[in-house]
Design a protein around this motif. Sequence first.
Motif, PDB file in Angstrom:
ATOM      1  N   GLY A  89      -9.709   4.280  -7.773  1.00 18.84           N
ATOM      2  CA  GLY A  89     -10.121   4.124  -6.397  1.00 18.84           C
ATOM      3  C   GLY A  89     -11.715   3.711  -6.270  1.00 18.84           C
ATOM      4  O   GLY A  89     -12.325   3.609  -7.148  1.00 18.84           O
ATOM      5  N   TYR A  90     -11.948   3.793  -5.125  1.00 12.60           N
ATOM      6  CA  TYR A  90     -13.428   3.543  -4.638  1.00 12.60           C
ATOM      7  C   TYR A  90     -13.557   4.533  -3.398  1.00 12.60           C
ATOM      8  O   TYR A  90     -12.732   4.525  -2.420  1.00 12.60           O
ATOM      9  CB  TYR A  90     -13.342   2.141  -4.182  1.00 12.60           C
ATOM     10  N   ALA A 104       0.903  -1.217   0.004  1.00 10.63           N
ATOM     11  CA  ALA A 104      -0.048   0.040   0.074  1.00 10.63           C
ATOM     12  C   ALA A 104       0.858   1.321   0.052  1.00 10.63           C
ATOM     13  O   ALA A 104       0.354   2.357  -0.253  1.00 10.63           O
ATOM     14  CB  ALA A 104      -1.021  -0.020   1.032  1.00 10.63           C
ATOM     15  N   ASP A 123     -12.799  -3.962  -8.724  1.00 11.88           N
ATOM     16  CA  ASP A 123     -12.011  -4.622  -7.545  1.00 11.88           C
ATOM     17  C   ASP A 123     -10.571  -5.385  -8.019  1.00 11.88           C
ATOM     18  O   ASP A 123      -9.569  -5.299  -7.228  1.00 11.88           O
ATOM     19  CB  ASP A 123     -13.105  -5.550  -6.621  1.00 11.88           C
ATOM     20  N   GLU A 163      -2.575  -2.314  -5.860  1.00 14.62           N
ATOM     21  CA  GLU A 163      -2.298  -2.298  -4.603  1.00 14.62           C
ATOM     22  C   GLU A 163      -1.432  -3.243  -4.077  1.00 14.62           C
ATOM     23  O   GLU A 163      -0.347  -3.154  -3.296  1.00 14.62           O
ATOM     24  CB  GLU A 163      -3.759  -2.492  -3.686  1.00 14.62           C
ATOM     25  N   TRP A 167     -16.942   3.768  -7.867  1.00 16.51           N
ATOM     26  CA  TRP A 167     -15.563   3.528  -8.333  1.00 16.51           C
ATOM     27  C   TRP A 167     -15.183   4.042  -9.244  1.00 16.51           C
ATOM     28  O   TRP A 167     -15.958   4.767 -10.220  1.00 16.51           O
ATOM     29  CB  TRP A 167     -15.505   1.923  -8.698  1.00 16.51           C
ATOM     30  N   LEU A 224      -7.943  -2.571  -9.056  1.00 17.55           N
ATOM     31  CA  LEU A 224      -7.392  -2.008  -7.781  1.00 17.55           C
ATOM     32  C   LEU A 224      -6.650  -3.126  -6.987  1.00 17.55           C
ATOM     33  O   LEU A 224      -5.492  -2.618  -6.544  1.00 17.55           O
ATOM     34  CB  LEU A 224      -8.504  -1.504  -6.779  1.00 17.55           C
ATOM     35  N   THR A 225      -7.238  -4.288  -6.775  1.00 20.70           N
ATOM     36  CA  THR A 225      -6.063  -5.145  -5.994  1.00 20.70           C
ATOM     37  C   THR A 225      -4.937  -5.403  -6.666  1.00 20.70           C
ATOM     38  O   THR A 225      -3.829  -5.594  -6.198  1.00 20.70           O
ATOM     39  CB  THR A 225      -7.026  -6.528  -5.887  1.00 20.70           C
ATOM     40  N   CYS A 283      -5.511   4.052  -5.448  1.00 21.01           N
ATOM     41  CA  CYS A 283      -3.811   3.683  -5.806  1.00 21.01           C
ATOM     42  C   CYS A 283      -3.538   4.534  -6.886  1.00 21.01           C
ATOM     43  O   CYS A 283      -4.203   4.494  -8.070  1.00 21.01           O
ATOM     44  CB  CYS A 283      -3.874   2.306  -6.274  1.00 21.01           C
ATOM     45  N   GLN A 312     -12.295   4.004   2.124  1.00 22.75           N
ATOM     46  CA  GLN A 312     -11.700   4.277   0.570  1.00 22.75           C
ATOM     47  C   GLN A 312     -10.613   3.508   0.344  1.00 22.75           C
ATOM     48  O   GLN A 312      -9.950   2.964   0.871  1.00 22.75           O
ATOM     49  CB  GLN A 312     -11.511   5.737   0.426  1.00 22.75           C
ATOM     50  N   ARG A 313     -10.421   3.443  -0.969  1.00 24.17           N
ATOM     51  CA  ARG A 313      -9.448   2.658  -1.507  1.00 24.17           C
ATOM     52  C   ARG A 313      -8.877   3.464  -2.876  1.00 24.17           C
ATOM     53  O   ARG A 313      -9.668   3.856  -3.402  1.00 24.17           O
ATOM     54  CB  ARG A 313      -9.749   1.344  -2.077  1.00 24.17           C
TER      55      ARG A 313
END
Length: 293
Positions: free
Chosen positions: A45-46, A4, A149, A156, A112, A152-153, A20, A17-18
């Motif tokens: 992001g989210y 991260a 998802d 990340e 998103w 982003l994964t 990157c 929130q997410r």
Amino acid sequence: MPAAAHARAENTGFAGQRVCVVPLPQVATALRRPATRQLTVVHAGYYRRAAGHTRERGKGTRDVIVILCIAGTGTVEVGGTSHPVGPLSYAVLPAFTPHTYRASADNPWTIWWVHLRGTGLGDLTRVLMRDGRPVTRVRSVGHAVALFDELLTLLERRLSPAHILASSGVAWQLLTRLAADGALPSEDSPLDRAIRYLEARVDGTVRVDDLAALVGLSTSHLTAQFRKATGGGPGAFHTGLKMARARTLLDTTTKTIGEIARAVGYTDALYFSRQFRRHHGISPSSYRAQAKG
């Protein structure tokens, strides 16, 4: 250092929130590589219930921005015109286009989002913006959320060239999924009911006038909706369904050409063969004899 740490948030304050961000030198490198020059993720992001979320860019940005709203509401402004954004809709903001977007005050959106660059984005952006509209409703967001998802994964986890390449592939699939889903008729709309009616009657004949009356539209209006959604009228769409079913039967059964013709609603096997040749350029027998796979 945790994965991260490679990411930095565009802003803070949204619970859960997410975000990157791919460092710009790595973006520049990806845009020079053959496999990623057409589409590279810049950041993504989210934001959940993003109260107070707003962006105003008087000169736009180099990026194409895609925002998928899954709950709550907001607005985007492009060219001086405001467009509401609600659940089951996405917004597209082309590169170098002045814009503003914001969450509503009373029911802030959950979104998103992704920023993208690449040589292939011009055509894809035009496909996403149906009729030039920046906001498009979709039938469902489940597949798109899963792709967001996954994207982003990947970022990340690690910002290696392999992960950036994989994220580009996921982003391409995400955009084409949104474009395709946005082109489909709303569930239980007259067009959706007409399509489902034809799909259930591949072995029969349906008059366009009767179909229009069944779904409560004029013949001309229904035909116009079919042409916009499928590129052809109801008759052409129904014939396409019949040809698809005929191909399946040719590939998976030993039925005769006459039996297949009757199974897809043609009483005359010769007429069916002419129709098949018109659509495929070869006869049903030649199609069956082709090596496949």
